[in-house]
Design a protein around this motif. Structure first.
Motif, PDB file in Angstrom:
ATOM      1  N   THR A   1       0.813  -1.221   0.000  1.00  0.00           N
ATOM      2  CA  THR A   1       0.000   0.000   0.000  1.00  0.00           C
ATOM      3  C   THR A   1       0.845   1.270   0.000  1.00  0.00           C
ATOM      4  O   THR A   1       0.311   2.361   0.169  1.00  0.00           O
ATOM      5  CB  THR A   1      -0.939   0.022   1.219  1.00  0.00           C
ATOM      6  OG1 THR A   1      -0.161  -0.040   2.423  1.00  0.00           O
ATOM      7  CG2 THR A   1      -1.902  -1.153   1.174  1.00  0.00           C
ATOM      8  N   ASP A   2       2.150   1.132  -0.196  1.00  0.00           N
ATOM      9  CA  ASP A   2       3.019   2.309  -0.219  1.00  0.00           C
ATOM     10  C   ASP A   2       2.583   3.256  -1.345  1.00  0.00           C
ATOM     11  O   ASP A   2       2.312   2.823  -2.465  1.00  0.00           O
ATOM     12  CB  ASP A   2       4.477   1.876  -0.438  1.00  0.00           C
ATOM     13  CG  ASP A   2       5.470   2.965  -0.060  1.00  0.00           C
ATOM     14  OD1 ASP A   2       5.524   4.003  -0.762  1.00  0.00           O
ATOM     15  OD2 ASP A   2       6.199   2.799   0.928  1.00  0.00           O
ATOM     16  N   SER A   3       2.538   4.530  -1.049  1.00  0.00           N
ATOM     17  CA  SER A   3       2.015   5.502  -2.017  1.00  0.00           C
ATOM     18  C   SER A   3       3.048   5.997  -3.022  1.00  0.00           C
ATOM     19  O   SER A   3       2.681   6.620  -4.021  1.00  0.00           O
ATOM     20  CB  SER A   3       1.427   6.711  -1.270  1.00  0.00           C
ATOM     21  OG  SER A   3       2.451   7.369  -0.517  1.00  0.00           O
TER      22      SER A   3
ATOM     23  N   GLN B   1       6.139   1.279  -5.531  1.00  0.00           N
ATOM     24  CA  GLN B   1       5.177   0.488  -6.291  1.00  0.00           C
ATOM     25  C   GLN B   1       5.857  -0.235  -7.451  1.00  0.00           C
ATOM     26  O   GLN B   1       5.580  -1.408  -7.727  1.00  0.00           O
ATOM     27  CB  GLN B   1       4.059   1.391  -6.799  1.00  0.00           C
ATOM     28  CG  GLN B   1       3.207   1.984  -5.688  1.00  0.00           C
ATOM     29  CD  GLN B   1       2.215   3.010  -6.188  1.00  0.00           C
ATOM     30  OE1 GLN B   1       1.989   3.166  -7.391  1.00  0.00           O
ATOM     31  NE2 GLN B   1       1.602   3.732  -5.267  1.00  0.00           N
TER      32      GLN B   1
ATOM     33  N   HIS C   1      -4.718  -9.957  -4.140  1.00  0.00           N
ATOM     34  CA  HIS C   1      -4.506  -8.515  -3.977  1.00  0.00           C
ATOM     35  C   HIS C   1      -4.808  -7.648  -5.196  1.00  0.00           C
ATOM     36  O   HIS C   1      -4.797  -6.417  -5.071  1.00  0.00           O
ATOM     37  CB  HIS C   1      -3.042  -8.264  -3.590  1.00  0.00           C
ATOM     38  CG  HIS C   1      -2.640  -8.815  -2.269  1.00  0.00           C
ATOM     39  ND1 HIS C   1      -3.124  -8.327  -1.075  1.00  0.00           N
ATOM     40  CD2 HIS C   1      -1.791  -9.828  -1.947  1.00  0.00           C
ATOM     41  CE1 HIS C   1      -2.584  -9.004  -0.067  1.00  0.00           C
ATOM     42  NE2 HIS C   1      -1.776  -9.920  -0.574  1.00  0.00           N
TER      43      HIS C   1
ATOM     44  N   THR D   1      -7.012  -4.406  -5.133  1.00  0.00           N
ATOM     45  CA  THR D   1      -6.685  -3.278  -4.248  1.00  0.00           C
ATOM     46  C   THR D   1      -5.257  -2.766  -4.394  1.00  0.00           C
ATOM     47  O   THR D   1      -4.952  -1.686  -3.909  1.00  0.00           O
ATOM     48  CB  THR D   1      -6.917  -3.675  -2.778  1.00  0.00           C
ATOM     49  OG1 THR D   1      -6.132  -4.841  -2.477  1.00  0.00           O
ATOM     50  CG2 THR D   1      -8.385  -3.975  -2.522  1.00  0.00           C
ATOM     51  N   MET D   2      -4.375  -3.530  -5.040  1.00  0.00           N
ATOM     52  CA  MET D   2      -2.988  -3.089  -5.141  1.00  0.00           C
ATOM     53  C   MET D   2      -2.867  -1.930  -6.130  1.00  0.00           C
ATOM     54  O   MET D   2      -3.681  -1.803  -7.053  1.00  0.00           O
ATOM     55  CB  MET D   2      -2.056  -4.249  -5.526  1.00  0.00           C
ATOM     56  CG  MET D   2      -2.265  -4.808  -6.913  1.00  0.00           C
ATOM     57  SD  MET D   2      -1.366  -6.386  -7.183  1.00  0.00           S
ATOM     58  CE  MET D   2       0.337  -5.844  -7.137  1.00  0.00           C
TER      59      MET D   2
END
Length: 249
Positions: free
Chosen positions: A189-191, A196, A222, A225-226
């Motif tokens: 979930t890193d922005s 990513q 995942h 949502t990934m």
């Protein structure tokens, strides 16, 4: 750089500047995002490419840790790159010799140096060229110390988080998927775009090199949502129907 550098370090700096191509400096400054507010803000490029940096590293194998400690703090990107290439060459020599080499820098000293100086390993090329070869390979042989990667994965430092993910490539190369899957879960979930990309890249390599089903299982859990960037990188080697499913299913 500081005028207190030893004659050997001054010789090295002179050689680096001589082989650098100043006309490439501005291009590299833009490519590696060194402007105000960018991830590489303030970094200074001389215009030296990786192949000559590797050659220089082979010519200066006599440097000690004090000299290296000065160079890793250099404002010049290529001198910090030189240190990482140098350490990689030293670690290769140590692994190949299988016995202590008087005067050489041991694998333990190399990893200690790396861990103490991560704040100077501060752009994606510095991370990607060094972390799996130095830290990852070390951890494959010393798995009890793998918590280093968990600490990095939860760091506020962008480059340490990228280090955590890219270091798992060493485990992929020896057929171990668990570190990649575990770190991908932590960082999923890193922005930041660079994290990513790293997550998707390592998942892709794991699926390609170890077993595609491991990647499929991860994606099935995942993919809805990934981040799309991670997803696109991860599915790059799948067939067209599978890519369409995960992108639009």
């Amino acid at each position: 750089m500081s005028p207190r550098l030893s004659p050997r370090l001054l010789e090295l700096e002179t050689k680096v500047k001589k082989l650098a191509k100043p006309e490439r400096s501005a291009i590299l400054q833009r490519f590696f995002k060194t402007g105000p507010g960018d991830y590489g803000a303030g970094d200074i490029f001389l215009g030296l490419m990786v192949p000559p940096a590797r050659q220089i590293a082979k010519e200066f194998q006599d440097l000690g840790l004090v000299d290296l400690g000065q160079l890793i703090r250099s404002p010049y990107h290529e001198l910090r790159l030189f240190i990482l290439i140098y350490h990689y060459e030293q670690s290769k020599r140590h692994d190949q010799s299988k016995r202590p080499n008087p005067g050489s820098i041991t694998a333990k000293k190399i990893i200690t140096f790396y861990l103490k100086n991560t704040k100077y390993i501060n752009n994606w090329d510095l991370v990607d060229l060094s972390v799996y070869k130095i830290v990852g390979d070390y951890l494959v042989n010393n798995p009890k110390e793998i918590k280093i990667l968990d600490t990095w994965a939860r760091s506020r430092n962008l480059w340490e988080r990228r280090m955590a993910m890219i270091a798992t490539y060493s485990f992929i190369r020896v057929g171990e998927a668990h570190p990649t899957l575990r770190l991908a879960e932590i960082l999923l979930t890193d922005s930041h775009d660079l994290i990513q990309k790293a997550v998707g890249w390592m998942l892709r390599e794991m699926g390609k090199s170890i077993r595609e089903k491991l990647l499929i299982d991860f994606l099935n859990k995942h993919y809805k949502t990934m981040p799309r960037t991670s997803l696109r990188y991860a599915i790059e080697k799948l067939n067209s129907a599978e890519r369409q499913h995960y992108l639009y299913g």
